[in-house]
Design a protein around this motif. Structure first.
Motif, short mmCIF file in Angstrom:
data_model
loop_
_atom_site.label_atom_id
_atom_site.label_comp_id
_atom_site.label_asym_id
_atom_site.label_seq_id
_atom_site.Cartn_x
_atom_site.Cartn_y
_atom_site.Cartn_z
N THR A 109 16.87 -0.37 -16.09
CA THR A 109 15.85 0.37 -15.36
C THR A 109 14.94 -0.62 -14.64
N LEU A 110 14.34 -0.16 -13.57
CA LEU A 110 13.34 -0.92 -12.83
C LEU A 110 12.10 -0.04 -12.74
N ASP A 111 11.03 -0.45 -13.40
CA ASP A 111 9.80 0.32 -13.44
C ASP A 111 9.06 0.16 -12.12
N LEU A 112 8.91 1.25 -11.37
CA LEU A 112 8.22 1.20 -10.09
C LEU A 112 6.72 1.38 -10.23
N THR A 113 6.24 1.89 -11.37
CA THR A 113 4.80 2.09 -11.53
C THR A 113 4.05 0.77 -11.59
N THR A 114 4.73 -0.31 -11.96
CA THR A 114 4.06 -1.61 -12.04
C THR A 114 3.77 -2.21 -10.66
N PHE A 115 4.38 -1.66 -9.62
CA PHE A 115 4.16 -2.18 -8.28
C PHE A 115 2.80 -1.76 -7.71
N ASN A 116 2.14 -0.79 -8.33
CA ASN A 116 0.85 -0.29 -7.84
C ASN A 116 0.97 0.08 -6.36
N SER A 117 1.97 0.88 -6.05
CA SER A 117 2.31 1.18 -4.66
C SER A 117 1.74 2.50 -4.20
N SER A 118 1.56 2.57 -2.89
CA SER A 118 1.13 3.83 -2.30
C SER A 118 2.29 4.56 -1.66
N TYR A 119 3.41 3.88 -1.42
CA TYR A 119 4.54 4.52 -0.75
C TYR A 119 5.83 3.87 -1.20
N PHE A 120 6.81 4.70 -1.60
CA PHE A 120 8.09 4.23 -2.10
C PHE A 120 9.20 5.19 -1.70
N PRO A 121 9.88 5.00 -0.58
CA PRO A 121 11.04 5.86 -0.34
C PRO A 121 12.15 5.48 -1.32
N ASN A 122 13.13 6.34 -1.46
CA ASN A 122 14.22 6.06 -2.38
C ASN A 122 15.02 4.86 -1.89
N PRO A 123 15.46 4.01 -2.80
CA PRO A 123 16.24 2.85 -2.40
C PRO A 123 17.62 3.26 -1.91
N ILE A 124 18.28 2.34 -1.22
CA ILE A 124 19.66 2.56 -0.81
C ILE A 124 20.49 1.40 -1.33
N ILE A 125 21.79 1.59 -1.38
CA ILE A 125 22.69 0.52 -1.76
C ILE A 125 23.32 0.00 -0.48
#
Length: 180
Positions: free
Chosen positions: A86-102
């Motif tokens: 897993t990669l925790d995205l809450t630690t980035f303290n982000s305002s915007y995160f579209p879904n990643p792509i491969i």
């Protein structure tokens, strides 16, 4: 009920609510991975058949009037239906995160805005960060991904100059190294 699905070599990955299924060519469910809560979005599959999903509880946080703690993560599910990393995205303290792509050569591409700065990161299929590129000087306000040719990907960038003028441009970058 709506969901997302991706077909791969005759099998079908299907995600709906908090449930990810792998369905074979005959329609039989090969495995069913159920998250305990939240919702998921199917982002794609790596070349070995590993599924990549985004799992969050942001809708539940909103409905609870922000009384429960939020979480947002990327989860890798093996072709056998087991969680790999897993990669925790809450630690980035982000305002915007579209879904990643491969992208090319199984690189997970993740765009995010944190503290008024824009970044693009590449991660290997094992979840380890390969590179991060600060794209803040480009002043990206909105971003849309298009398909790539090999390792090169193209993004539409919008830069607001004033209340009536916006510059639209295309940025190409090499997803192997994070070079514009």
């Amino acid at each position: 009920i709506h969901g997302q699905y991706h077909e791969r070599n005759g099998t079908l990955y299907y995600a709906c609510n908090n449930d990810l299924k792998l369905i074979d060519q005959t329609g039989k469910i090969v495995w069913d991975y159920a998250f305990t809560d939240g919702t998921i979005y199917l982002c794609g599959e790596f070349q070995d058949g590993t599924a990549l999903v985004r799992h969050d509880n942001l809708w539940e946080v909103y409905l609870s009037n922000y009384t429960i703690p939020p979480y947002d993560e990327i989860v890798s599910i093996s072709p056998l239906g087991k969680k790999q990393w897993t990669l925790d995205l809450t630690t980035f303290n982000s305002s915007y995160f579209p879904n990643p792509i491969i992208g090319y050569n199984d690189t997970m591409l993740l765009f995010y805005v944190a503290e008024n700065r824009s970044f693009e990161s590449g991660y290997g299929s094992d979840g380890n960060e390969l590179w991060t590129m600060d794209i803040t000087p480009i002043s990206i306000v909105g971003i849309a991904n298009s398909g790539g040719r090999g390792p090169i990907y193209y993004y539409e960038c919008k830069q607001a100059i004033n209340a009536t003028t916006t510059i639209l441009s295309i940025v190409a970058f090499d997803s192997r190294y994070g070079n514009i």
